[in-house]
Design a protein around this motif. Structure first.
Motif, PDB file in Angstrom:
ATOM      1  N   ALA A  52     -53.177   5.811 -83.881  1.00  0.00           N
ATOM      2  CA  ALA A  52     -51.882   5.581 -83.229  1.00  0.00           C
ATOM      3  C   ALA A  52     -52.018   5.734 -81.713  1.00  0.00           C
ATOM      4  O   ALA A  52     -51.438   4.956 -80.953  1.00  0.00           O
ATOM      5  CB  ALA A  52     -50.845   6.552 -83.776  1.00  0.00           C
ATOM      6  N   GLY A  53     -52.781   6.718 -81.277  1.00  0.00           N
ATOM      7  CA  GLY A  53     -53.012   6.903 -79.841  1.00  0.00           C
ATOM      8  C   GLY A  53     -53.767   5.739 -79.240  1.00  0.00           C
ATOM      9  O   GLY A  53     -53.450   5.273 -78.136  1.00  0.00           O
ATOM     10  N   GLY A  58     -53.767   0.823 -76.085  1.00  0.00           N
ATOM     11  CA  GLY A  58     -54.093  -0.597 -76.030  1.00  0.00           C
ATOM     12  C   GLY A  58     -52.908  -1.435 -75.603  1.00  0.00           C
ATOM     13  O   GLY A  58     -53.044  -2.372 -74.809  1.00  0.00           O
ATOM     14  N   SER A  59     -51.724  -1.099 -76.104  1.00  0.00           N
ATOM     15  CA  SER A  59     -50.549  -1.864 -75.724  1.00  0.00           C
ATOM     16  C   SER A  59     -50.126  -1.577 -74.297  1.00  0.00           C
ATOM     17  O   SER A  59     -49.545  -2.435 -73.629  1.00  0.00           O
ATOM     18  CB  SER A  59     -49.393  -1.583 -76.682  1.00  0.00           C
ATOM     19  OG  SER A  59     -48.968  -0.246 -76.580  1.00  0.00           O
ATOM     20  N   LEU A  60     -50.434  -0.405 -73.806  1.00  0.00           N
ATOM     21  CA  LEU A  60     -50.113  -0.049 -72.426  1.00  0.00           C
ATOM     22  C   LEU A  60     -50.976  -0.824 -71.430  1.00  0.00           C
ATOM     23  O   LEU A  60     -50.493  -1.229 -70.380  1.00  0.00           O
ATOM     24  CB  LEU A  60     -50.310   1.466 -72.221  1.00  0.00           C
ATOM     25  CG  LEU A  60     -50.017   2.015 -70.849  1.00  0.00           C
ATOM     26  CD1 LEU A  60     -48.518   1.880 -70.539  1.00  0.00           C
ATOM     27  CD2 LEU A  60     -50.438   3.476 -70.755  1.00  0.00           C
TER      28      LEU A  60
END
Length: 62
Positions: A52-53, A58-60
């Motif tokens: 999840a981290g 990755g999306s950031l």
């Protein structure tokens, strides 16, 4: 050197991977199975937390 500077003895685990199981009773085997199932659950939870981290990072950075 102080006599009390020694580290505490390392706690021996209840189960060692690959150890001889032939001398264990059915009850002892069941206890080890439960111990290892608990450890697997703990590892899976940590893996999910890290995934999840990684996904959030990755999306950031996309």
């Amino acid at each position: 050197m102080d006599l009390f500077d020694e580290e505490a003895p390392k706690k021996r685990s209840s189960h060692e991977i690959g150890c001889d199981l032939s001398s264990l009773s059915v009850e002892e085997l069941q206890q080890r199975i439960l111990l290892l199932q608990g450890e697997i659950a703990r590892l899976e939870a940590e893996k999910e937390r890290k995934a999840a981290g990684r996904k959030a990072a990755g999306s950031l950075f996309k």
